[in-house]
Design an enzyme around this catalytic site. Structure first.
Site, mmCIF file in Angstrom:
data_model
loop_
_atom_site.group_PDB
_atom_site.id
_atom_site.type_symbol
_atom_site.label_atom_id
_atom_site.label_comp_id
_atom_site.label_asym_id
_atom_site.label_seq_id
_atom_site.Cartn_x
_atom_site.Cartn_y
_atom_site.Cartn_z
ATOM 1 N N TYR A 180 0.779 -1.042 -0.072
ATOM 2 C CA TYR A 180 -0.104 -0.004 0.089
ATOM 3 C C TYR A 180 0.873 1.237 -0.001
ATOM 4 O O TYR A 180 1.925 1.128 -0.315
ATOM 5 C CB TYR A 180 -0.919 -0.109 1.433
ATOM 6 C CG TYR A 180 -1.896 0.830 1.436
ATOM 7 C CD1 TYR A 180 -2.961 1.090 0.441
ATOM 8 C CD2 TYR A 180 -1.880 1.595 2.581
ATOM 9 C CE1 TYR A 180 -4.010 1.891 0.776
ATOM 10 C CE2 TYR A 180 -3.053 2.779 2.732
ATOM 11 C CZ TYR A 180 -4.013 2.875 1.820
ATOM 12 O OH TYR A 180 -5.014 3.749 1.991
ATOM 13 N N ASN A 217 -0.020 12.093 0.253
ATOM 14 C CA ASN A 217 0.776 10.801 0.123
ATOM 15 C C ASN A 217 1.467 10.772 -1.426
ATOM 16 O O ASN A 217 0.770 11.683 -2.326
ATOM 17 C CB ASN A 217 -0.236 9.561 0.131
ATOM 18 C CG ASN A 217 -0.685 9.444 1.540
ATOM 19 O OD1 ASN A 217 0.076 9.515 2.397
ATOM 20 N ND2 ASN A 217 -2.088 9.414 1.689
ATOM 21 N N GLU A 238 -12.013 6.300 -5.894
ATOM 22 C CA GLU A 238 -10.535 6.377 -5.404
ATOM 23 C C GLU A 238 -9.786 7.201 -6.423
ATOM 24 O O GLU A 238 -9.739 7.042 -7.534
ATOM 25 C CB GLU A 238 -10.255 4.993 -5.279
ATOM 26 C CG GLU A 238 -8.845 5.263 -4.549
ATOM 27 C CD GLU A 238 -9.082 5.293 -3.033
ATOM 28 O OE1 GLU A 238 -9.947 4.929 -2.292
ATOM 29 O OE2 GLU A 238 -8.337 6.442 -2.631
ATOM 30 N N ASP A 239 -9.130 8.260 -5.913
ATOM 31 C CA ASP A 239 -8.249 8.856 -6.693
ATOM 32 C C ASP A 239 -8.627 9.476 -8.113
ATOM 33 O O ASP A 239 -7.950 9.624 -8.900
ATOM 34 C CB ASP A 239 -7.092 8.040 -6.926
ATOM 35 C CG ASP A 239 -6.145 7.977 -5.424
ATOM 36 O OD1 ASP A 239 -6.909 8.497 -4.311
ATOM 37 O OD2 ASP A 239 -5.107 7.384 -5.558
ATOM 38 N N ASP A 242 -13.645 7.521 -1.052
ATOM 39 C CA ASP A 242 -12.566 7.422 -0.077
ATOM 40 C C ASP A 242 -11.869 8.560 0.046
ATOM 41 O O ASP A 242 -11.302 8.770 1.452
ATOM 42 C CB ASP A 242 -11.731 6.220 -0.590
ATOM 43 C CG ASP A 242 -10.747 5.777 0.674
ATOM 44 O OD1 ASP A 242 -11.201 5.588 1.852
ATOM 45 O OD2 ASP A 242 -9.516 5.356 0.194
ATOM 46 N N ASP A 243 -11.436 9.424 -0.760
ATOM 47 C CA ASP A 243 -10.584 10.526 -0.560
ATOM 48 C C ASP A 243 -11.567 11.727 -0.056
ATOM 49 O O ASP A 243 -10.765 12.392 0.576
ATOM 50 C CB ASP A 243 -9.997 10.755 -1.853
ATOM 51 C CG ASP A 243 -9.158 9.796 -2.486
ATOM 52 O OD1 ASP A 243 -8.130 9.527 -1.866
ATOM 53 O OD2 ASP A 243 -9.812 9.322 -3.566
ATOM 54 N N ARG A 258 -6.001 11.155 -10.337
ATOM 55 C CA ARG A 258 -5.158 11.956 -9.298
ATOM 56 C C ARG A 258 -4.779 10.748 -8.349
ATOM 57 O O ARG A 258 -5.339 10.507 -7.358
ATOM 58 C CB ARG A 258 -6.017 13.080 -8.580
ATOM 59 C CG ARG A 258 -5.544 13.686 -7.816
ATOM 60 C CD ARG A 258 -5.181 13.342 -6.307
ATOM 61 N NE ARG A 258 -6.237 13.015 -5.535
ATOM 62 C CZ ARG A 258 -6.240 11.961 -4.592
ATOM 63 N NH1 ARG A 258 -5.434 11.351 -4.591
ATOM 64 N NH2 ARG A 258 -7.276 11.944 -3.895
ATOM 65 N N LYS A 302 -6.154 -1.212 -2.446
ATOM 66 C CA LYS A 302 -6.909 -0.829 -1.436
ATOM 67 C C LYS A 302 -8.016 -2.315 -1.277
ATOM 68 O O LYS A 302 -8.325 -2.561 -0.170
ATOM 69 C CB LYS A 302 -8.014 0.068 -1.991
ATOM 70 C CG LYS A 302 -7.384 1.411 -2.233
ATOM 71 C CD LYS A 302 -7.380 2.430 -1.067
ATOM 72 C CE LYS A 302 -6.818 3.706 -1.152
ATOM 73 N NZ LYS A 302 -6.726 4.489 0.200
HETATM 74 O O1 LIG Z 1 -4.079 5.870 -0.564
HETATM 75 C C1 LIG Z 1 -3.543 6.099 0.395
HETATM 76 O O2 LIG Z 1 -2.882 6.341 1.082
HETATM 77 C C2 LIG Z 1 -4.679 7.306 0.746
HETATM 78 C C3 LIG Z 1 -5.320 8.001 -0.306
HETATM 79 O O3 LIG Z 1 -6.605 7.534 -0.506
HETATM 80 C C4 LIG Z 1 -4.768 9.078 -0.912
HETATM 81 O O4 LIG Z 1 -3.608 9.446 -0.652
HETATM 82 O O5 LIG Z 1 -5.413 9.355 -2.043
HETATM 83 MG MG LIG Z 2 -6.905 7.876 -2.498
#
Ligand SMILES: O=C([O-])CC(=O)C(=O)O
Ligand SMILES: [Mg+2]
Length: 691
Positions: free
Chosen positions: A206, A547, A349-350, A372-373, A259, A277
């Site tokens: 991760y 991150n 996600e992202d 999630d973000d 992103r 994830k």
């Molecule tokens: O993935 C991760 O560590 C946390 C997160 O969702 C991100 O930074 O987009």
């Molecule tokens: Mg994320």
């Protein structure tokens, strides 16, 4: 594997559902439409046979549901409806039987229509060793080696120190690749290893290593690990979903790669994120691996480097936007619901800000979705803040918050804090929001420099910082005079104040007690910023959420040293302990990984059909409750990840309780003890005994 499938044996199957059980000690085949009606009773009871599912056109990996479904007398792939559905031969030409649950369309297909010939068979010998779902490698015992034709295919040793082997790799990316190989080879061992060594291996599978893996995905790519849905699949997404060998999907993590962490647009190579994830959904949250589906939507990339990279694995075109993008996403969302039903959880996600907010608001009332973000990060940060109050004192409403970054994470966290404040004080949400200030920023990866709008730059007296790959435009404090030109998700945070440019000036003007970095840009909490925070706070709370590690606003060491050991610090990516003035400081990891596995488990076990904000508050509350006195004494505002399964069960129980309370749960009756129930539902990677 005894290579049997419904395609080659269709006559036999359709005329006599039980006839194959005499042929071999474990030889049978099941068409999807036939479900368990094709299994003889002894096969239904056959505990822990290595049952695999394959299609005539499958990749031969023969993955799937396997022993669990057979043991439970449910059809492979977990469909409950096919059990009672009429046998195919009863309505050979029908287009009605199976109805809603006929997800692969083989019940309802008319003679001319093409269907996928899915089949279930039993693996043994060489094929068993190549089936990651059932392979046990050197752990096959002597009896199993005889019974499953493995003699000679394995060396005599029965044990191997796999962690020892892994530790021999010095480079994190090599460890990542070794872990991915293990997942492909022996799934249970992969999860066992990850669960037993969670603190050591989380940074490998991760954040942060997964970020580097995505950047290099094209060259380290070996086997596809999820579903790639590109513009080429437009109009065919339902068919694409049917190619996935699993039927009983409970959680989907989907990205469009625009992103990825704080690394920007990685296009199709973002696949590493849903894969990572979902590995955590299983290891940390106990959702079965076969119920998890990673998806990457490929609408192109604006990353010139990737477009010119000969190893790039995605579509070589600039990103589709507007209607073309919306239509593809809409087709995907409908196809998912049509294939897996109302209760499949979709985690966004992202995605880049503009799509993230839009997708969430569009689908939150029709699908079981969360971002999630925006929401997962908000929930984990709120938990950390609630815990931090025990160290710094006061209530949420007595604190002042300043964010650097007003995108998904920043505004998502801000809103959840305001919501919780309002619940506690009974003040209107607008009032609570006034305790929270945001400085916004615009990150441009170098290929986009040309696209920077100079008008925007100068109208806010912006500060432009250039890091190695990024141009970073700090636009300033979000204030009332900027309201007209702000994106809609920033408007609620435009409070009355004179314009302030730059973070340091904003810190000095607002005097926050809590500083939160969510801009995706590293090194922005400078020495001056941290010193300013420490000048008017006894214990400044500093959260550097971006991150991976390279994008962290400041390191743990910087926070402790610059604040002279007074900061309460946590970060999105992990940092090791820091020695300062003879004291060891251990920082927490404010990462949504604490929340989404338990949140997802809670939604799944309650059969929830929608995600409600109160469930995120419930998740947050459960996490904050897991921080012990011992943790506080070390300055920690999060519990250690080593207890994550227990933590996830508590989060799941709290979320499920909220789902029942809100009338959004469909799994009835409500189990009396939800924590015990959650624990009992969690996947365990222990090897099963094969007869
Ligand atoms: O993935 C991760 O560590 C946390 C997160 O969702 C991100 O930074 O987009
Ligand atoms: Mg994320």
């Amino acid at each position: 594997m005894f290579s049997l499938n419904a395609f080659s044996r269709s006559g036999l199957l359709s005329s006599s559902p039980y006839s194959c059980c005499e042929e071999s000690k474990s030889l049978f085949a099941v068409s999807r439409g036939g479900g368990t009606s094709s299994l003889c009773p002894s096969q239904r009871n056959a505990a822990s046979s290595a049952v695999v599912l394959c299609s005539a056109g499958s990749n031969g990996r023969g993955v799937v549901a396997g022993e669990r479904t057979v043991t439970n007398s449910k059809p492979a792939m977990g469909s409950t409806a096919t059990e009672s559905a009429p046998a195919l031969e009863t309505y050979p030409e029908s287009n009605v039987c199976g109805a809603a649950e006929d997800v692969y369309g083989d019940d309802s297909a008319i003679a001319e229509q093409l269907v996928t010939p899915w089949a279930v068979s039993v693996a043994s010998g060489y094929s068993l060793l190549r089936d990651p779902r059932h392979n046990k490698g050197l752990a096959f015992n002597e009896k199993e080696r005889d019974a499953h034709y493995l003699r000679g295919l394995l060396p005599p040793a029965c044990e191997k120190k796999i962690m020892h082997n892994l530790r021999q790799y010095q480079v994190p990316l090599q460890r990542y690749m070794a872990m991915m190989d293990l997942q492909e080879r022996n799934e249970r061992l992969f999860y066992k290893l990850l669960m037993d060594n969670v603190e050591e291996l989380l940074p490998i599978v991760y954040t942060p290593t997964v970020g580097e893996a995505c950047q290099k995905y094209g060259s380290i790519f070996k086997r596809p690990q999820g579903l790639y849905i590109s513009l080429k699949e437009k109009g065919k997404i339902l068919e694409v979903l049917r190619n996935w060998p699993e039927r009983n999907i409970q959680v989907i993590v989907v990205t469009d790669g625009e992103r990825i962490l704080g690394l920007g647009d990685l296009g199709c190579q973002g696949m590493g994120i849903p894969v990572g994830k979902l590995a955590l959904y299983t290891a940390l949250g106990g959702v079965r691996p076969s119920a998890c589906l990673p998806v990457t939507i490929d609408v192109g990339t604006n990353n010139e480097e990737l477009l010119n990279d000969e190893f790039y694995i995605g579509l070589r075109q600039r990103r589709a936007t507007g209607q073309e993008y919306a239509e593809l996403m809409d087709e995907f969302m409908s196809a998912v619901k049509q294939t897996y039903g109302e209760k499949v959880l979709i985690q966004f996600e992202d995605f880049a800000n503009h799509n993230a907010f839009e997708l969430l608001s569009k689908y939150r009332s029709t699908h079981l979705v969360f971002n999630d973000d925006i929401q997962g990060t908000a929930s984990v940060v709120l938990a950390g803040l609630v815990a931090a109050l025990k160290l710094v004192g006061g209530t949420l409403a007595e604190h002042t918050f300043l964010f650097l970054g007003a995108g998904e994470a920043g505004t998502g966290i801000a809103e959840l804090i305001a919501l919780e404040m309002s619940k506690q004080t009974k003040a209107p949400l607008e009032e609570s929001r006034k305790k929270i200030w945001l400085v916004d920023s615009k990150v441009c990866v170098n290929h986009k420099f040309g696209a920077l709008n100079t008008h925007t730059m100068y109208s806010f007296s912006a500060t432009l910082c250039i890091h190695s790959h990024m141009a970073y435009l700090m636009q300033g404090l979000i204030v009332g005079s900027r309201k007209e030109s702000l994106q809609h998700f920033k408007k609620p945070w435009a409070h009355e104040h004179e314009p302030v440019k730059g973070l340091l000036d904003a810190v000095k003007a607002i005097k926050p007690t809590v500083l939160i970095g969510s801009s995706g840009v590293g090194k922005t909490f400078t020495k001056e910023v941290v010193e300013a925070m420490a000048s008017f706070n006894e214990k400044p709370v500093i959260l550097a959420l971006s991150n991976p590690t390279s994008q962290s606003e400041c390191t743990a060491e910087e926070a402790y040293v610059w604040s002279k050991g007074r900061a309460i610090y946590a970060s999105g990516s992990p940092f090791g302990p820091v020695e300062y003035n003879g004291k060891t400081f251990v920082s927490g990891q404010a990462n949504n990984a604490y929340i989404f596995p338990g949140l997802g488990l809670g939604l799944v076990i309650s059969g929830a059909i929608r995600v409600h904000e109160d469930m995120l508050l419930a998740a947050s509350e459960a996490l904050a409750e897991q921080v012990t006195q011992e943790n506080f004494e070390k300055g920690l505002i999060y519990p250690p990840f080593s207890n994550i399964r227990k933590i996830s069960a508590h989060i799941a129980a709290n979320v499920a309780a909220k789902a029942y309370e809100l009338g959004l749960a469909t799994r009835l009756p409500r189990p009396a003890n939800l924590v015990k129930y959650a624990e009992s539902c969690m996947y365990s990677p222990n090897y099963r005994s094969y007869r």
